[in-house]
Design a protein around this motif. Sequence first.
Motif, short mmCIF file in Angstrom:
data_model
loop_
_atom_site.label_atom_id
_atom_site.label_comp_id
_atom_site.label_asym_id
_atom_site.label_seq_id
_atom_site.Cartn_x
_atom_site.Cartn_y
_atom_site.Cartn_z
N SER A 59 32.85 29.76 0.42
CA SER A 59 33.57 28.81 1.27
C SER A 59 32.60 27.86 1.95
CB SER A 59 34.38 29.57 2.32
OG SER A 59 35.08 28.70 3.17
N SER A 66 33.14 33.10 3.80
CA SER A 66 32.26 33.58 2.73
C SER A 66 31.24 32.52 2.33
CB SER A 66 33.10 33.97 1.51
OG SER A 66 33.73 32.82 0.97
N ASP A 118 40.94 33.40 3.69
CA ASP A 118 40.63 34.82 3.81
C ASP A 118 41.92 35.64 3.81
OD1 ASP A 118 39.29 37.15 4.09
OD2 ASP A 118 38.68 36.86 6.16
N TYR A 119 42.86 35.27 4.72
CA TYR A 119 44.13 35.99 4.78
C TYR A 119 45.17 35.13 5.51
CZ TYR A 119 42.94 36.95 9.67
OH TYR A 119 42.61 36.82 11.00
N SER A 127 38.27 31.31 4.94
CA SER A 127 37.20 32.26 4.61
C SER A 127 35.85 31.80 5.14
CB SER A 127 37.13 32.45 3.10
OG SER A 127 36.07 33.33 2.77
N CYS A 161 44.58 42.08 -0.63
CA CYS A 161 43.66 42.07 0.53
C CYS A 161 42.54 43.11 0.36
CB CYS A 161 44.40 42.34 1.82
SG CYS A 161 45.52 41.00 2.30
N ASN A 164 39.16 41.84 -0.48
CA ASN A 164 38.39 41.11 0.54
C ASN A 164 37.55 42.04 1.39
OD1 ASN A 164 39.75 38.93 -0.43
ND2 ASN A 164 40.90 38.48 1.43
N CYS A 174 46.74 38.13 0.99
CA CYS A 174 45.46 37.52 0.64
C CYS A 174 45.54 36.96 -0.78
CB CYS A 174 44.33 38.56 0.70
SG CYS A 174 44.17 39.41 2.28
N ASN A 185 39.75 36.82 -4.07
CA ASN A 185 39.11 35.83 -3.19
C ASN A 185 39.06 34.43 -3.78
OD1 ASN A 185 38.47 37.75 -1.14
ND2 ASN A 185 36.71 38.42 -2.37
#
Length: 469
Positions: free
Chosen positions: A346, A343, A429-430, A341, A465, A468, A445, A449
């Motif tokens: 992260s 983000s 993330d995925y 991720s 997912c 996200n 996912c 999150n």
Amino acid sequence: MMNKTSATLMLQTIMVLMEKQNASDVTNFPGSYGEDIERCYGIYGCFSKAYPWTENRPDNYFPVPPEAMGVRYPTFSRRNRKIPVLLEADNVDKIQNANIDPRGPFYVISHGFIDGGHKKWEVLGLSNLDNFHFIGHSLGAHLGGYCGHALQKKYNLKLGRITGLDPAAPYFSKTVTLVRLDRSDAKYVDVIHSNAVPLYFSGFGITEPIGHVDFYPNGGSTQPGCKSASQQRPSGDIYQQVLRVSCNHERSYEYFTESIAPSCPFLAVQCDSYDTFLAGNCTTCDHKHLCVPMGYHSHDIYKRLHAAELVDTNSNVALYLMTGGAKPYCRAHYEVKMKVSNSSESHTHGPETGKLSITLVDRNNNKSDTRFLDDEQKYYKPGDIETRMVAVKDTGHPPLSVIVEWKYETNLFNPMTWRILKSPSIFIDYMKISSIEYNTDITVCPKMNKPVVANLPTMMKTKYCKFNK
């Protein structure tokens, strides 16, 4: 168990079944004065010590007389599954009276370095040998090549198929095609390489592609479940040492045996190299990456590819696959694409060093075995995208969800692995899971999150997912 002279005996057996080379096939370089360079053995023909049989081959001996070898030809059929009929190479009547169905199919199995079979070919009155399949391990693979060559030269008959199971490398590698198995010896030649490393690294198998299709399971050199040479206990008995290091070499015929009735397709994919395959660059079956099942059923698929003009019988196709370390060996292959991720959470957490494992779960809640994306700990930072090929036991259905675990090990000498104020975890993330065998893919996912925390299994699903986005 055979005695310690079995290796020499097998080499001599191969030489006995070689066909006499005419003047157009060999160059008869003169030897020393008084030295004969050709010896004949009745119906078996004559054998030369001239080029190319001595090129890069320091052993320069004639075969011993056939009667001194004790070669046997045990033959099984549906009528005699347990007790074989023992054929004799020079006894035509016994072969004709052996209850052999001339309609076939016929399977001839030839042993390798330390094992034990062969059979007379031309007395059955057959118009072609399409139904003949010669299966040879190690030195026996080259014996199949000699038989195929001799049949073409002497009887104008071409074998339907030869399967080479880790063809022997010593004194056969880098030689002219007359000396070893090659794709001209039969209408279809398939090869399984399982121990293709130099002899000084305890390798017995040939490296170069020599068939119409060459399979390189797990890269073709070492096989999972076999101990490396460094793990072997030393021994003064060279015969026992050969037995211990031959696991990789023998795995080729175990793969072939399982491929007759496999637990999964045993699918192999055409790729430039094994490393390229592992990196996930050859994950679709298309015109650029042909897919052929390894082993017994490969011929059927090859014929379809040939009919579609996707393969040329004058060229080679090298294919790769992964297997397990224990029976059943067959595995299903998945390309795993994972993104760390990007983000703010992260980035705040920062990079991590560890290992990611996955367990695939199908629609019936059946779980595959757990596999790591990398064998060693890896450094992951926000935004990284990794692609790997993994192989797992087939559950019978493609996966719908994935269990992900983060394995973290602190190294006292590596500050990057120290964690004092924050828990070892990674923000994913995925993950995109693409199946080669099932031709499906899913993207999963983590829920809400949330990070994958060390040693805490995390279920990832497609429906998660949406959080996200």
